[in-house]
Scaffold this motif. Structure first.
Motif, PDB file in Angstrom:
ATOM      1  N   VAL A 242      43.125  -8.262  14.968  1.00 38.92           N
ATOM      2  CA  VAL A 242      44.245  -7.861  14.112  1.00 38.92           C
ATOM      3  C   VAL A 242      45.504  -7.607  14.926  1.00 38.92           C
ATOM      4  CG1 VAL A 242      42.761  -6.918  12.315  1.00 38.92           C
ATOM      5  CG2 VAL A 242      43.545  -5.420  14.182  1.00 38.92           C
ATOM      6  N   ASN A 243      45.351  -7.479  16.249  1.00 35.05           N
ATOM      7  CA  ASN A 243      46.502  -7.336  17.141  1.00 35.05           C
ATOM      8  C   ASN A 243      46.789  -8.637  17.888  1.00 35.05           C
ATOM      9  OD1 ASN A 243      46.739  -4.603  16.470  1.00 35.05           O
ATOM     10  ND2 ASN A 243      45.323  -3.998  18.084  1.00 35.05           N
ATOM     11  N   SER A 244      46.107  -9.695  17.505  1.00 37.02           N
ATOM     12  CA  SER A 244      46.227 -10.985  18.207  1.00 37.02           C
ATOM     13  C   SER A 244      46.916 -12.034  17.347  1.00 37.02           C
ATOM     14  CB  SER A 244      44.827 -11.480  18.614  1.00 37.02           C
ATOM     15  OG  SER A 244      44.200 -10.542  19.439  1.00 37.02           O
ATOM     16  N   ILE A 245      47.811 -11.572  16.493  1.00 41.05           N
ATOM     17  CA  ILE A 245      48.597 -12.470  15.643  1.00 41.05           C
ATOM     18  C   ILE A 245      50.031 -12.440  16.149  1.00 41.05           C
ATOM     19  CG2 ILE A 245      49.220 -13.043  13.263  1.00 41.05           C
ATOM     20  CD1 ILE A 245      47.045 -10.988  12.407  1.00 41.05           C
TER      21      ILE A 245
ATOM     22  N   GLU B 109      42.398 -12.944   8.569  1.00 38.10           N
ATOM     23  CA  GLU B 109      41.190 -12.770   7.750  1.00 38.10           C
ATOM     24  C   GLU B 109      40.588 -11.388   7.976  1.00 38.10           C
ATOM     25  OE1 GLU B 109      36.772 -14.813   7.122  1.00 38.10           O
ATOM     26  OE2 GLU B 109      38.313 -15.845   8.292  1.00 38.10           O
ATOM     27  N   ASP B 110      40.596 -10.915   9.225  1.00 44.23           N
ATOM     28  CA  ASP B 110      40.055  -9.580   9.503  1.00 44.23           C
ATOM     29  C   ASP B 110      40.935  -8.488   8.910  1.00 44.23           C
ATOM     30  OD1 ASP B 110      37.846 -10.551  10.807  1.00 44.23           O
ATOM     31  OD2 ASP B 110      38.748 -10.453  12.809  1.00 44.23           O
ATOM     32  N   LEU B 111      42.230  -8.713   8.863  1.00 43.75           N
ATOM     33  CA  LEU B 111      43.112  -7.760   8.181  1.00 43.75           C
ATOM     34  C   LEU B 111      42.760  -7.660   6.706  1.00 43.75           C
ATOM     35  CD1 LEU B 111      46.650  -8.541   9.675  1.00 43.75           C
ATOM     36  CD2 LEU B 111      45.442  -6.365   9.823  1.00 43.75           C
ATOM     37  N   LEU B 112      42.510  -8.797   6.096  1.00 40.67           N
ATOM     38  CA  LEU B 112      42.150  -8.824   4.686  1.00 40.67           C
ATOM     39  C   LEU B 112      40.819  -8.121   4.436  1.00 40.67           C
ATOM     40  CD1 LEU B 112      43.165 -12.515   3.863  1.00 40.67           C
ATOM     41  CD2 LEU B 112      44.292 -10.455   3.012  1.00 40.67           C
ATOM     42  N   ASP B 113      39.903  -8.238   5.415  1.00 42.13           N
ATOM     43  CA  ASP B 113      38.566  -7.654   5.262  1.00 42.13           C
ATOM     44  C   ASP B 113      38.500  -6.211   5.749  1.00 42.13           C
ATOM     45  OD1 ASP B 113      37.647 -10.028   4.233  1.00 42.13           O
ATOM     46  OD2 ASP B 113      36.810 -10.756   6.128  1.00 42.13           O
ATOM     47  N   GLY B 114      39.578  -5.710   6.380  1.00 45.05           N
ATOM     48  CA  GLY B 114      39.547  -4.353   6.923  1.00 45.05           C
ATOM     49  C   GLY B 114      38.531  -4.209   8.041  1.00 45.05           C
TER      50      GLY B 114
ATOM     51  N   SER C   2      40.489   4.858  12.913  1.00 47.35           N
ATOM     52  CA  SER C   2      41.126   5.963  12.189  1.00 47.35           C
ATOM     53  C   SER C   2      42.522   5.597  11.708  1.00 47.35           C
ATOM     54  CB  SER C   2      41.203   7.198  13.096  1.00 47.35           C
ATOM     55  OG  SER C   2      39.946   7.812  13.233  1.00 47.35           O
ATOM     56  N   GLN C   3      43.300   4.993  12.569  1.00 41.15           N
ATOM     57  CA  GLN C   3      44.694   4.692  12.250  1.00 41.15           C
ATOM     58  C   GLN C   3      44.820   3.689  11.116  1.00 41.15           C
ATOM     59  OE1 GLN C   3      47.165   3.827  15.702  1.00 41.15           O
ATOM     60  NE2 GLN C   3      48.329   2.325  14.542  1.00 41.15           N
ATOM     61  N   LEU C   4      43.966   2.669  11.124  1.00 42.97           N
ATOM     62  CA  LEU C   4      44.055   1.601  10.131  1.00 42.97           C
ATOM     63  C   LEU C   4      43.050   1.767   8.997  1.00 42.97           C
ATOM     64  CD1 LEU C   4      44.393  -1.449  12.574  1.00 42.97           C
ATOM     65  CD2 LEU C   4      46.231  -0.104  11.529  1.00 42.97           C
ATOM     66  N   GLY C   5      42.053   2.638   9.200  1.00 45.57           N
ATOM     67  CA  GLY C   5      41.004   2.787   8.196  1.00 45.57           C
ATOM     68  C   GLY C   5      40.079   1.588   8.149  1.00 45.57           C
ATOM     69  N   PHE C   6      39.904   0.900   9.293  1.00 45.50           N
ATOM     70  CA  PHE C   6      39.097  -0.314   9.353  1.00 45.50           C
ATOM     71  C   PHE C   6      37.688   0.003   9.860  1.00 45.50           C
ATOM     72  CE2 PHE C   6      42.557  -3.845   9.743  1.00 45.50           C
ATOM     73  CZ  PHE C   6      43.091  -3.424   8.540  1.00 45.50           C
ATOM     74  N   GLN C   7      36.756  -0.876   9.543  1.00 43.79           N
ATOM     75  CA  GLN C   7      35.371  -0.746   9.972  1.00 43.79           C
ATOM     76  C   GLN C   7      35.167  -1.537  11.260  1.00 43.79           C
ATOM     77  OE1 GLN C   7      32.930   1.081   8.344  1.00 43.79           O
ATOM     78  NE2 GLN C   7      31.557   0.636  10.059  1.00 43.79           N
ATOM     79  N   LEU C   8      34.604  -0.888  12.281  1.00 42.76           N
ATOM     80  CA  LEU C   8      34.348  -1.577  13.541  1.00 42.76           C
ATOM     81  C   LEU C   8      33.177  -2.534  13.381  1.00 42.76           C
ATOM     82  CD1 LEU C   8      35.070  -1.832  16.571  1.00 42.76           C
ATOM     83  CD2 LEU C   8      33.360  -0.059  17.014  1.00 42.76           C
ATOM     84  N   ASP C   9      33.338  -3.735  13.882  1.00 42.07           N
ATOM     85  CA  ASP C   9      32.312  -4.768  13.860  1.00 42.07           C
ATOM     86  C   ASP C   9      31.038  -4.262  14.548  1.00 42.07           C
ATOM     87  OD1 ASP C   9      31.612  -7.755  13.623  1.00 42.07           O
ATOM     88  OD2 ASP C   9      31.381  -7.383  15.778  1.00 42.07           O
ATOM     89  N   ASP C  10      29.860  -4.590  13.995  1.00 43.79           N
ATOM     90  CA  ASP C  10      28.584  -4.120  14.550  1.00 43.79           C
ATOM     91  C   ASP C  10      28.401  -4.543  16.001  1.00 43.79           C
ATOM     92  OD1 ASP C  10      27.908  -2.905  12.173  1.00 43.79           O
ATOM     93  OD2 ASP C  10      26.614  -4.540  11.469  1.00 43.79           O
ATOM     94  N   ALA C  11      28.790  -5.771  16.312  1.00 43.04           N
ATOM     95  CA  ALA C  11      28.630  -6.252  17.689  1.00 43.04           C
ATOM     96  C   ALA C  11      29.506  -5.452  18.643  1.00 43.04           C
ATOM     97  CB  ALA C  11      28.981  -7.738  17.772  1.00 43.04           C
TER      98      ALA C  11
END
Length: 475
Positions: A130-133, A150-155, A182-191
């Motif tokens: 999300v920081n690589s755009i 796509e990851d932005l759309l999926d959070g 915390s800042q973005l409210g996004f879920q960290l990828d399991d990997a």
């Protein structure tokens, strides 16, 4: 979340500003690439404001400086070895960095920087997709080689390369994962989370100053709980802030007490709520948030299992204050922050005696005096420390604290409590007693201060009488 069209419209408005348009024309004229990158592009999709203008280019640091100097009011080298030049253009501060790759070698604490020539390669070495755009300028072309949109759309938080490689290149990215969750409210990828757990020990390679900065940024987010839980669950907190996971005390079948770890996170959340709603502190307030998070870290060391299934934590306020100051010194926080957090933790239980019986005006004065310039933070911390689900108990404590705040305000208005001083100063004490500067003056001053706190202002005449009587009895 904005649509791509809406995000491009916002980015178009940004590109039309004087600073960005001048920069784009200058680099194009010089024959070099330029792209807006990272936070500004991400935040355009999230419909969030941004204060940063970060760019990347194929130009070297010397070439960047040569390009921006004619169009800027000021330029400064904030990291030439890392390829970064800053400038002020049309009143805006911008940072331009040469395409690069970073990695840590041989267990060192500083990254080895290699400059690159490709925008795609530069984006793929960044921390999260999300920081690589990027937005190529002046063409207004989005570049997204890692699927960040796509990851932005999926959070979702995901690394462009494998998480093992990304975190290996810069272990601080593991703490950034916690902060962005915390800042973005996004879920960290399991990997990525698995890689954090496996590579937690590599955080030791990062300088304490960078760890401090990232921890502070996390605590300053609107909702730091998710990020703190990631640090604890991954094992990173056990290295950088071990007092936090230590709060997860074992509870046996015979002795019961609240979950101190979850309680502390709830206190932090509630303190942030009061910080914002009361509006008396500049938000975000790092001192308050550190104190809220660490206020109970003395409990593991003071835990005692008593008869009848009772668990006690006697003096955990004093022990916790010492532990917090020690940890914050190790994390290289400044002395003022350390002292303020230590004082708040030491005082955070003081109020609860107020509910056991009416305090005299003297006790209220002492409470306010001991808090000093931390009084508003202490008000918030004490209120936030009430996490009981018993509504009646919570209301009783809330009403009691309303009362003590009203009494402090009333006494402050009547007596200028914020500047409590004896009715006589040091010069007057020495003149009346015929003594020189020294211990006797200090003891006399403390006697008058205690008198002031106990009885309120009594005036110079009565203070003189009481001082002379005290001096005669003392001698």
């Amino acid at each position: 979340m904005q649509s791509v069209a809406a995000a491009l419209a916002r980015l178009g408005d940004l590109a039309a500003t004087a600073a960005v348009s001048r920069l784009a024309v200058a680099f194009e004229t010089a024959g070099h690439e330029l792209a807006l990158v990272g936070g500004p592009v991400r935040d355009a999709f999230l419909d969030r404001g941004t204060n940063d203008l970060d760019f990347t280019t194929d130009a070297s640091p010397d070439q960047i400086l040569a390009i921006v100097t004619p169009i800027s009011e000021a330029q400064w080298d904030i990291g030439r070895q890392f390829g970064t030049i800053a400038a002020k253009i049309a009143g805006e501060t911008v940072e331009i960095t040469t395409y690069r790759t970073d990695s840590y070698v041989d267990g060192t604490r500083k990254p080895e920087v290699v400059f690159g020539t490709s925008l795609d390669e530069d984006l793929l070495r960044r921390d999260f997709t999300v920081n690589s755009i990027a937005l190529r300028l002046p063409q207004m072309t989005l570049v997204d080689p890692a699927g960040g949109i796509e990851d932005l759309l999926d959070g979702r938080l995901r690394t462009p390369a494998t998480p093992e490689q990304s975190f290996g290149d810069d272990p601080l990215r593991m703490m950034r994962a916690a902060r962005f969750s915390s800042q973005l409210g996004f879920q960290l990828d399991d990997a990525a989370f698995s890689a954090m757990k496996a590579g937690a020990d590599s955080i030791r390679r990062i300088s304490i100053e960078r760890v401090n900065d990232e921890l502070s940024k996390l605590l300053k987010t609107d909702a730091p709980r998710a990020g703190l839980e990631l640090l604890v669950d991954s094992g990173i907190a056990a290295i950088v802030l071990p007092e936090l996971p230590a709060l997860r005390l074992e509870i046996d079948e015979h002795h019961h007490h609240k979950d101190v770890y979850q309680h502390s996170l709830t206190v932090l959340e509630q303190a942030i709520g009061y910080e914002k709603s009361r509006g008396k502190l500049q938000s975000p307030d790092l001192v308050l948030r550190l104190a809220a998070l660490l206020h109970d870290i003395g409990k593991p060391a003071t835990r005692r299992l008593e008869a009848g299934g009772v668990v006690s934590f006697h003096h955990h306020d004093l022990v916790g204050s010492k532990l917090a100051k020690k940890r914050l010194r190790e994390l290289r926080y400044d002395n003022d922050t350390i002292a303020a957090v230590g004082k708040l933790i030491e005082l955070h239980l003081r109020f609860f005696g107020y509910t056991e019986g009416a305090w005299s005006d003297s006790a209220v004065r002492r409470y306010a005096r001991d808090a000093g310039d931390q009084l508003e933070r202490l008000h918030i911390l004490t209120r936030a420390d009430v996490t009981t689900r018993n509504r009646r108990k919570a209301d009783r404590l809330g009403f009691a604290y309303d009362d003590i705040e009203e009494r402090i305000a009333q006494l402050a208005e009547e007596e200028e409590l914020n500047a409590v001083r004896p009715d006589l100063d040091g010069e007057q004490i020495m003149s009346l007693l015929g003594i020189r500067p020294g211990r006797d003056v200090g003891e006399a001053y403390r006697f008058l201060l205690e008198l002031r706190l106990d009885e309120g202002p009594i005036g110079e005449e009565r203070a003189t009488e009481r001082l002379l009587a005290w001096w005669a009895a003392r001698n």
